[in-house]
Motif scaffolding. Structure first.
Motif, PDB file in Angstrom:
ATOM      1  N   PHE A 176      70.908 100.899 122.556  1.00 57.32           N
ATOM      2  CA  PHE A 176      70.390 100.335 121.311  1.00 57.32           C
ATOM      3  C   PHE A 176      71.013 100.956 120.069  1.00 57.32           C
ATOM      4  O   PHE A 176      71.056 100.316 119.014  1.00 57.32           O
ATOM      5  CB  PHE A 176      68.871 100.470 121.288  1.00 57.32           C
ATOM      6  N   SER A 177      71.519 102.165 120.171  1.00 62.76           N
ATOM      7  CA  SER A 177      72.225 102.740 119.018  1.00 62.76           C
ATOM      8  C   SER A 177      73.539 102.012 118.772  1.00 62.76           C
ATOM      9  O   SER A 177      74.086 102.056 117.664  1.00 62.76           O
ATOM     10  CB  SER A 177      72.489 104.235 119.238  1.00 62.76           C
ATOM     11  N   GLY A 178      74.048 101.322 119.802  1.00 62.32           N
ATOM     12  CA  GLY A 178      75.278 100.557 119.650  1.00 62.32           C
ATOM     13  C   GLY A 178      75.075  99.169 119.070  1.00 62.32           C
ATOM     14  O   GLY A 178      76.040  98.464 118.784  1.00 62.32           O
ATOM     15  N   CYS A 179      73.810  98.769 118.889  1.00 59.74           N
ATOM     16  CA  CYS A 179      73.500  97.460 118.294  1.00 59.74           C
ATOM     17  C   CYS A 179      73.363  97.637 116.790  1.00 59.74           C
ATOM     18  O   CYS A 179      72.252  97.776 116.259  1.00 59.74           O
ATOM     19  CB  CYS A 179      72.226  96.892 118.910  1.00 59.74           C
ATOM     20  N   LEU A 180      74.464  97.622 116.101  1.00 56.79           N
ATOM     21  CA  LEU A 180      74.517  98.081 114.720  1.00 56.79           C
ATOM     22  C   LEU A 180      73.815  97.154 113.737  1.00 56.79           C
ATOM     23  O   LEU A 180      73.307  97.609 112.709  1.00 56.79           O
ATOM     24  CB  LEU A 180      75.981  98.261 114.309  1.00 56.79           C
ATOM     25  N   VAL A 181      73.786  95.844 114.027  1.00 58.17           N
ATOM     26  CA  VAL A 181      73.189  94.887 113.081  1.00 58.17           C
ATOM     27  C   VAL A 181      72.093  94.055 113.750  1.00 58.17           C
ATOM     28  O   VAL A 181      71.741  92.980 113.271  1.00 58.17           O
ATOM     29  CB  VAL A 181      74.260  93.951 112.466  1.00 58.17           C
ATOM     30  N   LEU A 182      71.540  94.566 114.839  1.00 59.56           N
ATOM     31  CA  LEU A 182      70.548  93.822 115.612  1.00 59.56           C
ATOM     32  C   LEU A 182      69.299  93.526 114.781  1.00 59.56           C
ATOM     33  O   LEU A 182      68.718  94.412 114.170  1.00 59.56           O
ATOM     34  CB  LEU A 182      70.139  94.631 116.849  1.00 59.56           C
ATOM     35  N   GLN A 183      68.884  92.237 114.793  1.00 63.22           N
ATOM     36  CA  GLN A 183      67.721  91.819 114.012  1.00 63.22           C
ATOM     37  C   GLN A 183      66.534  91.407 114.879  1.00 63.22           C
ATOM     38  O   GLN A 183      65.387  91.518 114.450  1.00 63.22           O
ATOM     39  CB  GLN A 183      68.104  90.655 113.092  1.00 63.22           C
ATOM     40  N   GLU A 184      66.801  90.907 116.099  1.00 61.75           N
ATOM     41  CA  GLU A 184      65.715  90.454 116.973  1.00 61.75           C
ATOM     42  C   GLU A 184      65.935  90.977 118.389  1.00 61.75           C
ATOM     43  O   GLU A 184      66.978  90.753 118.987  1.00 61.75           O
ATOM     44  CB  GLU A 184      65.633  88.929 116.985  1.00 61.75           C
ATOM     45  N   LEU A 185      64.929  91.683 118.921  1.00 57.86           N
ATOM     46  CA  LEU A 185      65.026  92.281 120.244  1.00 57.86           C
ATOM     47  C   LEU A 185      63.815  91.886 121.074  1.00 57.86           C
ATOM     48  O   LEU A 185      62.678  92.024 120.640  1.00 57.86           O
ATOM     49  CB  LEU A 185      65.106  93.809 120.137  1.00 57.86           C
ATOM     50  N   THR A 186      64.090  91.373 122.289  1.00 59.67           N
ATOM     51  CA  THR A 186      63.034  91.043 123.244  1.00 59.67           C
ATOM     52  C   THR A 186      63.271  91.817 124.527  1.00 59.67           C
ATOM     53  O   THR A 186      64.369  91.761 125.101  1.00 59.67           O
ATOM     54  CB  THR A 186      63.014  89.529 123.556  1.00 59.67           C
ATOM     55  N   LEU A 187      62.248  92.535 124.985  1.00 53.01           N
ATOM     56  CA  LEU A 187      62.306  93.278 126.245  1.00 53.01           C
ATOM     57  C   LEU A 187      61.277  92.664 127.176  1.00 53.01           C
ATOM     58  O   LEU A 187      60.075  92.803 126.964  1.00 53.01           O
ATOM     59  CB  LEU A 187      62.021  94.757 126.007  1.00 53.01           C
ATOM     60  N   PHE A 188      61.753  91.969 128.217  1.00 54.95           N
ATOM     61  CA  PHE A 188      60.865  91.213 129.096  1.00 54.95           C
ATOM     62  C   PHE A 188      60.900  91.808 130.503  1.00 54.95           C
ATOM     63  O   PHE A 188      61.938  91.848 131.153  1.00 54.95           O
ATOM     64  CB  PHE A 188      61.301  89.744 129.133  1.00 54.95           C
ATOM     65  N   ASN A 189      59.754  92.291 130.948  1.00 53.82           N
ATOM     66  CA  ASN A 189      59.618  92.850 132.298  1.00 53.82           C
ATOM     67  C   ASN A 189      60.693  93.883 132.612  1.00 53.82           C
ATOM     68  O   ASN A 189      61.299  93.879 133.691  1.00 53.82           O
ATOM     69  CB  ASN A 189      59.633  91.742 133.351  1.00 53.82           C
ATOM     70  N   CYS A 190      60.940  94.766 131.666  1.00 48.46           N
ATOM     71  CA  CYS A 190      61.845  95.885 131.905  1.00 48.46           C
ATOM     72  C   CYS A 190      61.071  97.040 132.536  1.00 48.46           C
ATOM     73  O   CYS A 190      59.898  97.265 132.220  1.00 48.46           O
ATOM     74  CB  CYS A 190      62.504  96.330 130.598  1.00 48.46           C
ATOM     75  N   ASN A 191      61.728  97.754 133.411  1.00 52.06           N
ATOM     76  CA  ASN A 191      61.107  98.848 134.150  1.00 52.06           C
ATOM     77  C   ASN A 191      61.527 100.185 133.530  1.00 52.06           C
ATOM     78  O   ASN A 191      62.714 100.510 133.490  1.00 52.06           O
ATOM     79  CB  ASN A 191      61.540  98.767 135.622  1.00 52.06           C
ATOM     80  N   TRP A 192      60.544 100.929 133.050  1.00 45.88           N
ATOM     81  CA  TRP A 192      60.790 102.205 132.383  1.00 45.88           C
ATOM     82  C   TRP A 192      60.477 103.399 133.288  1.00 45.88           C
ATOM     83  O   TRP A 192      60.342 104.526 132.811  1.00 45.88           O
ATOM     84  CB  TRP A 192      59.926 102.309 131.115  1.00 45.88           C
ATOM     85  N   SER A 193      60.367 103.184 134.599  1.00 42.26           N
ATOM     86  CA  SER A 193      59.876 104.219 135.507  1.00 42.26           C
ATOM     87  C   SER A 193      60.778 105.448 135.564  1.00 42.26           C
ATOM     88  O   SER A 193      60.323 106.533 135.930  1.00 42.26           O
ATOM     89  CB  SER A 193      59.699 103.644 136.920  1.00 42.26           C
ATOM     90  N   LYS A 194      62.069 105.292 135.225  1.00 38.77           N
ATOM     91  CA  LYS A 194      62.995 106.420 135.241  1.00 38.77           C
ATOM     92  C   LYS A 194      63.069 107.121 133.878  1.00 38.77           C
ATOM     93  O   LYS A 194      63.850 108.057 133.704  1.00 38.77           O
ATOM     94  CB  LYS A 194      64.393 105.949 135.662  1.00 38.77           C
ATOM     95  N   ILE A 195      62.276 106.637 132.931  1.00 38.13           N
ATOM     96  CA  ILE A 195      62.318 107.166 131.570  1.00 38.13           C
ATOM     97  C   ILE A 195      61.172 108.146 131.349  1.00 38.13           C
ATOM     98  O   ILE A 195      60.019 107.863 131.658  1.00 38.13           O
ATOM     99  CB  ILE A 195      62.214 106.024 130.537  1.00 38.13           C
ATOM    100  N   GLU A 196      61.502 109.296 130.808  1.00 43.17           N
ATOM    101  CA  GLU A 196      60.478 110.278 130.449  1.00 43.17           C
ATOM    102  C   GLU A 196      60.191 110.211 128.958  1.00 43.17           C
ATOM    103  O   GLU A 196      59.077 109.948 128.529  1.00 43.17           O
ATOM    104  CB  GLU A 196      60.925 111.687 130.839  1.00 43.17           C
ATOM    105  N   GLN A 197      61.220 110.427 128.163  1.00 36.71           N
ATOM    106  CA  GLN A 197      61.067 110.346 126.714  1.00 36.71           C
ATOM    107  C   GLN A 197      62.406 109.929 126.110  1.00 36.71           C
ATOM    108  O   GLN A 197      63.426 110.566 126.324  1.00 36.71           O
ATOM    109  CB  GLN A 197      60.619 111.682 126.126  1.00 36.71           C
ATOM    110  N   THR A 198      62.397 108.826 125.355  1.00 32.75           N
ATOM    111  CA  THR A 198      63.634 108.330 124.778  1.00 32.75           C
ATOM    112  C   THR A 198      63.331 107.677 123.442  1.00 32.75           C
ATOM    113  O   THR A 198      62.168 107.608 123.018  1.00 32.75           O
ATOM    114  CB  THR A 198      64.316 107.323 125.733  1.00 32.75           C
ATOM    115  N   SER A 199      64.366 107.197 122.781  1.00 35.16           N
ATOM    116  CA  SER A 199      64.161 106.591 121.465  1.00 35.16           C
ATOM    117  C   SER A 199      65.058 105.373 121.304  1.00 35.16           C
ATOM    118  O   SER A 199      66.146 105.291 121.866  1.00 35.16           O
ATOM    119  CB  SER A 199      64.445 107.594 120.344  1.00 35.16           C
ATOM    120  N   ILE A 200      64.554 104.416 120.525  1.00 32.81           N
ATOM    121  CA  ILE A 200      65.308 103.226 120.145  1.00 32.81           C
ATOM    122  C   ILE A 200      65.437 103.246 118.627  1.00 32.81           C
ATOM    123  O   ILE A 200      64.435 103.171 117.917  1.00 32.81           O
ATOM    124  CB  ILE A 200      64.590 101.936 120.594  1.00 32.81           C
ATOM    125  N   THR A 201      66.661 103.365 118.139  1.00 30.44           N
ATOM    126  CA  THR A 201      66.897 103.412 116.701  1.00 30.44           C
ATOM    127  C   THR A 201      67.752 102.213 116.310  1.00 30.44           C
ATOM    128  O   THR A 201      68.917 102.114 116.690  1.00 30.44           O
ATOM    129  CB  THR A 201      67.606 104.711 116.300  1.00 30.44           C
TER     130      THR A 201
END
Length: 258
Positions: A176-201
């Motif tokens: 998501f840091s590589g999406c420099l001009v992103l205006q609309e984001l949809t996350l549908f049925n994504c699995n976060w089970s391998k994620i402990e702590q992260t960030s979307i900027t």
């Protein structure tokens, strides 16, 4: 009856292109056998959607690969492709075939790309960083998604990501840091089970929609979302993920139901 004129074939090319654009892609390409006049008309179309017509339960690997071969032939013969959709989610395919497809797509400088393919595991290829024309991307991959460093989507404004398992905390940040001009984001049925702590900027993000009905055993993941220009936020369904919004002064509408 035998003396009736072929009124359709006498239409100008731009009207025939409009007619072909209303057909399923396979049918539009099939018109090339009608006559010399029709042979190359489909190559001037700009929007293509390929979908496997077989039910998921009856699909086989060679049928999926046949579909991908058809897409490659289209990309080879087409003059200009603005939008491409490839949907075949029944059988897992080789990662190299997906990479080959994406490489061919990048060369065409497509603006809208929709891929719904089942892959066992997938590393997002670096060629995406050369995809300066891409403004809309839909990815449904049904796999563990790994994102290497250096991935960039310089023009991407709309991104829908479905049915992927994020490989690790770093992959999420790099994606998501590589999406420099992103205006609309949809996350549908994504699995976060391998994620402990992260960030979307994503500083340019205005609309964020998160939905999940996955009832899997997962740790209590924490995802920090920093979108200073966010106007609309929706998080619905069933999730054990903590989505923490920061810099939220711009939000005018929110819907949370988990």
């Amino acid at each position: 009856m035998g003396n009736r004129k072929d009124m359709i074939s006498n239409l100008p090319d731009y009207l025939l292109h409009d007619i072909l654009s209303l057909l399923p892609t396979r049918d539009a390409v099939a018109t090339s056998v009608l006559s010399k006049r029709w042979k190359y008309l489909w190559t001037d179309l700009s929007v293509f959607n390929f979908e496997n017509d077989l039910p998921i339960v009856s699909m086989e690997e060679d049928q999926v690969y046949c579909l991908l071969d058809q897409v490659h032939r289209l990309l080879h013969h087409s003059n200009y492709v603005k939008s491409l959709g490839v949907m075949s989610f029944g059988v897992a395919i080789d990662e190299d075939r997906v990479n080959s497809l994406i490489s061919a797509v990048v060369k065409h400088q497509i603006e809208e790309l929709k891929l719904s393919l089942l892959v066992n595991q997938f590393v997002l290829p670096n060629c995406f960083s050369a995809f300066e024309s891409l403004t809309e991307l839909h990815l449904e991959l049904g796999c563990v998604l790994d994102v290497p460093s250096g991935i960039r989507f310089p023009s991407l404004k709309t991104f829908k990501l479905s049915r992927v398992t994020f490989a690790n905390d770093k992959s999420v940040q790099q994606l998501f840091s590589g999406c420099l001009v992103l205006q609309e984001l949809t996350l549908f049925n994504c699995n976060w089970s391998k994620i402990e702590q992260t960030s979307i900027t994503t500083p340019a993000l205005k609309i964020l929609t998160i939905f999940s009905d996955l009832r899997v055993n997962m740790m209590r993941s924490t995802v920090r979302i920093d979108a200073v220009n966010l106007l609309y936020f929706s998080c619905t369904g069933y999730t054990l993920v903590n989505f923490l919004l920061v810099n939220t002064a711009s939000i005018v509408d929110a819907h949370v139901e988990c």
